[in-house]
Design a protein around this motif. Sequence first.
Motif, PDB file in Angstrom:
ATOM      1  N   UNK A   1     -17.296  -4.359 -56.726  1.00  0.00           N
ATOM      2  CA  UNK A   1     -17.620  -3.224 -55.867  1.00  0.00           C
ATOM      3  C   UNK A   1     -18.956  -2.560 -56.134  1.00  0.00           C
ATOM      4  N   UNK A   2     -19.592  -2.813 -57.272  1.00  0.00           N
ATOM      5  CA  UNK A   2     -20.848  -2.112 -57.536  1.00  0.00           C
ATOM      6  C   UNK A   2     -21.912  -2.566 -56.540  1.00  0.00           C
ATOM      7  N   UNK A   3     -22.721  -1.638 -56.032  1.00  0.00           N
ATOM      8  CA  UNK A   3     -23.747  -1.990 -55.035  1.00  0.00           C
ATOM      9  C   UNK A   3     -24.729  -3.065 -55.494  1.00  0.00           C
ATOM     10  N   UNK A   4     -25.043  -3.090 -56.795  1.00  0.00           N
ATOM     11  CA  UNK A   4     -25.967  -4.118 -57.280  1.00  0.00           C
ATOM     12  C   UNK A   4     -25.354  -5.506 -57.117  1.00  0.00           C
ATOM     13  N   UNK A   5     -24.123  -5.675 -57.573  1.00  0.00           N
ATOM     14  CA  UNK A   5     -23.464  -6.975 -57.434  1.00  0.00           C
ATOM     15  C   UNK A   5     -23.286  -7.337 -55.957  1.00  0.00           C
ATOM     16  N   UNK A   6     -22.870  -6.362 -55.151  1.00  0.00           N
ATOM     17  CA  UNK A   6     -22.648  -6.651 -53.738  1.00  0.00           C
ATOM     18  C   UNK A   6     -23.935  -7.075 -53.039  1.00  0.00           C
ATOM     19  N   UNK A   7     -25.035  -6.431 -53.377  1.00  0.00           N
ATOM     20  CA  UNK A   7     -26.301  -6.785 -52.733  1.00  0.00           C
ATOM     21  C   UNK A   7     -26.769  -8.172 -53.157  1.00  0.00           C
ATOM     22  N   UNK A   8     -26.532  -8.522 -54.406  1.00  0.00           N
ATOM     23  CA  UNK A   8     -26.954  -9.832 -54.887  1.00  0.00           C
ATOM     24  C   UNK A   8     -26.150 -10.958 -54.244  1.00  0.00           C
ATOM     25  N   UNK A   9     -24.929 -10.652 -53.802  1.00  0.00           N
ATOM     26  CA  UNK A   9     -24.106 -11.665 -53.135  1.00  0.00           C
ATOM     27  C   UNK A   9     -24.382 -11.755 -51.639  1.00  0.00           C
ATOM     28  N   UNK A  10     -25.095 -10.796 -51.095  1.00  0.00           N
ATOM     29  CA  UNK A  10     -25.339 -10.721 -49.654  1.00  0.00           C
ATOM     30  C   UNK A  10     -26.737 -11.250 -49.334  1.00  0.00           C
ATOM     31  N   UNK A  11     -26.819 -12.492 -48.864  1.00  0.00           N
ATOM     32  CA  UNK A  11     -28.144 -13.083 -48.608  1.00  0.00           C
ATOM     33  C   UNK A  11     -28.870 -12.390 -47.475  1.00  0.00           C
ATOM     34  N   UNK A  12     -28.145 -11.622 -46.639  1.00  0.00           N
ATOM     35  CA  UNK A  12     -28.819 -10.903 -45.557  1.00  0.00           C
ATOM     36  C   UNK A  12     -29.720  -9.799 -46.095  1.00  0.00           C
TER      37      UNK A  12
ATOM     38  N   UNK B   1     -31.682 -10.279 -48.772  1.00  0.00           N
ATOM     39  CA  UNK B   1     -32.842 -10.885 -49.414  1.00  0.00           C
ATOM     40  C   UNK B   1     -34.093 -10.623 -48.600  1.00  0.00           C
ATOM     41  N   UNK B   2     -35.214 -10.513 -49.286  1.00  0.00           N
ATOM     42  CA  UNK B   2     -36.466 -10.156 -48.632  1.00  0.00           C
ATOM     43  C   UNK B   2     -37.458 -11.317 -48.713  1.00  0.00           C
ATOM     44  N   UNK B   3     -38.545 -11.176 -47.978  1.00  0.00           N
ATOM     45  CA  UNK B   3     -39.629 -12.149 -48.048  1.00  0.00           C
ATOM     46  C   UNK B   3     -39.169 -13.535 -47.626  1.00  0.00           C
ATOM     47  N   UNK B   4     -39.750 -14.542 -48.253  1.00  0.00           N
ATOM     48  CA  UNK B   4     -39.441 -15.917 -47.874  1.00  0.00           C
ATOM     49  C   UNK B   4     -37.976 -16.260 -48.120  1.00  0.00           C
ATOM     50  N   UNK B   5     -37.402 -15.717 -49.204  1.00  0.00           N
ATOM     51  CA  UNK B   5     -35.984 -15.988 -49.465  1.00  0.00           C
ATOM     52  C   UNK B   5     -35.101 -15.466 -48.336  1.00  0.00           C
TER      53      UNK B   5
ATOM     54  N   UNK C   1     -33.883 -17.187 -57.709  1.00  0.00           N
ATOM     55  CA  UNK C   1     -33.613 -16.509 -58.975  1.00  0.00           C
ATOM     56  C   UNK C   1     -33.842 -15.020 -58.790  1.00  0.00           C
ATOM     57  N   UNK C   2     -32.772 -14.283 -58.797  1.00  0.00           N
ATOM     58  CA  UNK C   2     -32.899 -12.821 -58.659  1.00  0.00           C
ATOM     59  C   UNK C   2     -33.521 -12.230 -59.924  1.00  0.00           C
ATOM     60  N   UNK C   3     -33.284 -12.862 -61.056  1.00  0.00           N
ATOM     61  CA  UNK C   3     -33.861 -12.378 -62.310  1.00  0.00           C
ATOM     62  C   UNK C   3     -35.377 -12.520 -62.295  1.00  0.00           C
ATOM     63  N   UNK C   4     -35.874 -13.646 -61.787  1.00  0.00           N
ATOM     64  CA  UNK C   4     -37.330 -13.856 -61.753  1.00  0.00           C
ATOM     65  C   UNK C   4     -37.977 -12.905 -60.743  1.00  0.00           C
ATOM     66  N   UNK C   5     -37.326 -12.714 -59.611  1.00  0.00           N
ATOM     67  CA  UNK C   5     -37.854 -11.778 -58.620  1.00  0.00           C
ATOM     68  C   UNK C   5     -37.987 -10.386 -59.225  1.00  0.00           C
ATOM     69  N   UNK C   6     -36.973  -9.975 -59.986  1.00  0.00           N
ATOM     70  CA  UNK C   6     -37.026  -8.653 -60.615  1.00  0.00           C
ATOM     71  C   UNK C   6     -38.106  -8.594 -61.691  1.00  0.00           C
TER      72      UNK C   6
ATOM     73  N   UNK D   1     -40.043  -6.145 -59.830  1.00  0.00           N
ATOM     74  CA  UNK D   1     -39.244  -4.952 -60.048  1.00  0.00           C
ATOM     75  C   UNK D   1     -38.164  -4.775 -59.006  1.00  0.00           C
ATOM     76  N   UNK D   2     -38.059  -5.735 -58.066  1.00  0.00           N
ATOM     77  CA  UNK D   2     -37.069  -5.664 -56.999  1.00  0.00           C
ATOM     78  C   UNK D   2     -36.266  -6.964 -56.993  1.00  0.00           C
ATOM     79  N   UNK D   3     -34.981  -6.916 -57.303  1.00  0.00           N
ATOM     80  CA  UNK D   3     -34.217  -8.162 -57.448  1.00  0.00           C
ATOM     81  C   UNK D   3     -33.984  -8.915 -56.149  1.00  0.00           C
ATOM     82  N   UNK D   4     -34.209  -8.279 -55.007  1.00  0.00           N
ATOM     83  CA  UNK D   4     -33.950  -8.947 -53.734  1.00  0.00           C
ATOM     84  C   UNK D   4     -35.209  -9.539 -53.119  1.00  0.00           C
ATOM     85  N   UNK D   5     -36.330  -9.430 -53.799  1.00  0.00           N
ATOM     86  CA  UNK D   5     -37.564 -10.040 -53.300  1.00  0.00           C
ATOM     87  C   UNK D   5     -37.508 -11.554 -53.462  1.00  0.00           C
ATOM     88  N   UNK D   6     -38.507 -12.234 -52.896  1.00  0.00           N
ATOM     89  CA  UNK D   6     -38.547 -13.686 -52.957  1.00  0.00           C
ATOM     90  C   UNK D   6     -38.753 -14.162 -54.392  1.00  0.00           C
TER      91      UNK D   6
END
Length: 724
Positions: free
Chosen positions: A653-664, A666-670, A682-687, A691-696
Motif C-alpha cells: 500500500x505504500x505510495x512508493x511501492x505502488x508507483x514503482x509497480x505502475x508503469x503508467x 514511468x517518465x521519459x523514454x521508459x 532500473x529504478x535504482x539507477x534512475x534515482x 533523484x527521481x525513481x520514475x525517470x528513464x
Amino acid sequence: MADRRSTSNDAVLLMAYGSPDRLDQVEAYYTDIRRGRPPTPELLEELVERYRAIGGGSPLSGIVERQRAALEAELAARGRPMPVFAGMRHIAPRIATVVGEIAEAEVERFVAIALAPQRSSNGGGYRRAVEAGLMAVAGRPEARIVPSWHDAPGFIEALAGVAREALARFKRPENATVLFTAHSLPERVIAEGDVYPEEVARTAKLVAERLGLAGYEVAYQSAGRTGEPWIGPDLLETLRRLAGDGVRDVLVVPVGFVADHLEVLYDIDIEAQGVARELGLHLERSRSLNDDPAFIAALADVALAALDESGGGGLPVERLEPASEPPRGKGHPGGHPGGHPGGHPIGSVGSVKPDGYVYARAPMLVYWETTLSCGLACRHCRAEANLNRAPDELTTEEGLRLLDQLLGFGRPYPHVVFTGGDPLRREDLEVLVRGATERGIGASLAPAATPELTRARLASLQAAGIQTMSLSIDGSNPTLHDGFRGVAGTFEATIAAAALARDLGIPLQVNTLVTDETLPDLPAIYELMTTLGIIRWSLFFLISVGRGSALREIDPGASERLNHWLYRLAAGAPFAIKTTEATHYRRVAIEHMRAEGMGPEAILATSVGRGFGVRDGNGIMFVSSNGSVFPSGFLPLPVGNVRVDDPVALYRDHPVFQSLRDVEQLKGRCGRCEYAEICGGSRARAFAWTGAPLEADPLCPYVPRGHPRLRFDQPIEPGVAATA
C-alpha cells in the motif's frame, strides 16, 4: 605506439598463448593460466628452474613479434599491404587490448589467427578474447577468425621442410623413427567431442606423406598435473618403448607448436633429450618454424584466404557477429540471462507469481540485511559495511517477529535471502534460518568469503535450512578481485568457499560486478566460472550508491554490447546467466528470441520470460539491518520500519511501492517504451542519476518506436516490436 592506421581497410591479428619473458613474471603468468589460483611454492620453484634452464625466460614474445613483422612484409610484397597485430592470451599485450588498437587504426575488417594450428576446446579462449575486445569497441570492425589451419598446404610444406632438414643429420635417415608431437589435453575433451586429436593426426599424416615416410608415430607431451588422465601416448613413455624395441634413431617433429617456448626448449630439448641419452637413443628435433619464410608464406596464404573468403581449399573461416545484431539461428538453449533482478541465489524463488507483470500481492524476494558488520571493505559496497556490529540491528526476537510478519503475505510466501554485511557475523544466524524454515519460508545465504566461512558453519546453516548460497567474484585473478574486496587473500578464500559449497551439495550462484574496470575481464571471469560447478552467474551492473559511488558505471553503448554478448554466451554456458539492475537485457533477449523464430509461449518459458516485470519494488523488497524497509538494496527510499510498521502493508500500500509497480507513472523514454511492462528499467539507477525513481533508466540506449506495450501473455500483433 607506432602509427598502425590501415591503408587497405584490412588487418591481421596473430594470437599466441603467451609466456613469461623473465623469471619475475613466472608466478603471475601461471596464476593467470590457472584461472587465478597461484602455483604452490614447490611448483613455482620447479617452474622457475625450468625457465632458468632455457635462459631465464621464454623467447616466445620476441618470436611472435618477428612473425608479425615478417607477415606484414610478406603481405606487402604480395601487393596486399595491411597492418599485422599480435596479442597474447595470458601476458601483455592482451588480445582484447590489441583489438582496441585495431579499431583505433581505422581498420574495417580483420582476421584473427591463433598460432595453434589444430582446433581444440582450449582454443575457444582466443575467440572469447577477441569478442571481449570487440565488446568494448564502439563502431567495431568486422572480425573473422580462422579456428583451424592444421592442413593448410603451406603449413604442411613448411613442416616437411624442417623435418627433411633434421632427418639429414642422421647417418642413415631411412632408419630414423619420426615422432610427431603436440601438446596433450585432458582425455575428457575426447568424450566431449573435441576434434583436436583428429586434427593432430591429420597434420602428422599429411607431413609424413610429403616426406614419403613408410611409417611414423604420434605422441603427446607437456601434460598438466591435474590428477586426471591426459591424452597419450606420452612422449617420454614412447621413447622408452622405442628403445626397448631396438630403435636407436628418433626424430621429434613438433606439429602442434610453431615457435620456440618452454614446451619445446625444455620438455623436448632438455627433458626428452635427457631420457633419450639414458636410453642410448640418438634424438634430434626439427627446428621450430618461428619466422621461417616458408611458414610466414603459409600464414599469408591463410590470412588472405580468410579475408577473401576463398576458403583456401577448405579453410574454415568464422565471422564474429556484431554484438548489436541478433543472430539468425534456430532456438536458444536454456541458461538465458535476465531472470529476477536480485543479486543473490534462488532456491524456491518463483513460487510467488505476478498478476500479468505486477507483483502486487507479495514480493518474490525479501532481502534481509541481517548486519552491517563485515571483515571486507569492498569498493562497491552499498552498505559501507564495517567490522563492528551496529547497536540498532534487529535482535533475534525482532528477527523472528519479522519472519512472522512475512507470513501475512499468505502462501506462497516470499523467499528470504540472508545477506549483509556478512550474515555469518551474527551468532544467531542458524536460529533465524531455522525460524524461516519452520515457518515454510525458503532461505538463501549471501556470505562474505572470510575466515568466518568454514565447513562446520556452512554445514550447520545447511542443516538449519539454507537452500542455496551466493558468493562474489569480481576479478579473474587475486590481484583484480582482492583489489575490489579490500583484503588480500579474498580470492583464494572465495574459490575455497565455492569448493565447500560444492562438497556439501549446496547450489551456488556467483555474483560479479560490472563496471568500466571489470568489463574487459568478464570473459576471463566466465572461464573461471566454468571451473567452479556453479548453477548461476549473476552480473550486477553497478549502481552508484554507498562506496560504489567512487566507481564508474559502463556507458549505454557498452551495456548494449555486453547484453548481446551475454545472450550468445548463455547458449553454451554450463550454468544459467542472469543480469542484475540491467532489466533492459530483456529487450535484447526478446530481439534475439524473436529473430530465432520463438513464439510467445516459448519466450515465456525461458528464464528471461519467467522474470518479466521483476524490478526494484515490483517483486523485490529490502529490509535493512535496523529494520528499515526499501524497494531494493540499491534504491535508498525508506518507506517505514518493521519495528513499528507491517511490512505487508508497506509493500502493498505504500505510495512508493505502488508507483514503482505502475508503469503508467514511468517518465521519459521508459514511460513511452513498448517494453515498459516487461522491463521497467532500473529504478535504482534512475534515482541515483536524477533523484527521481520514475525517470528513464540512463543505462538503456533504446529509443521507443511508438508501438503498443508488448506483452507475451496476450496476442501479439505480427511485426510489433519484433526487432529493436
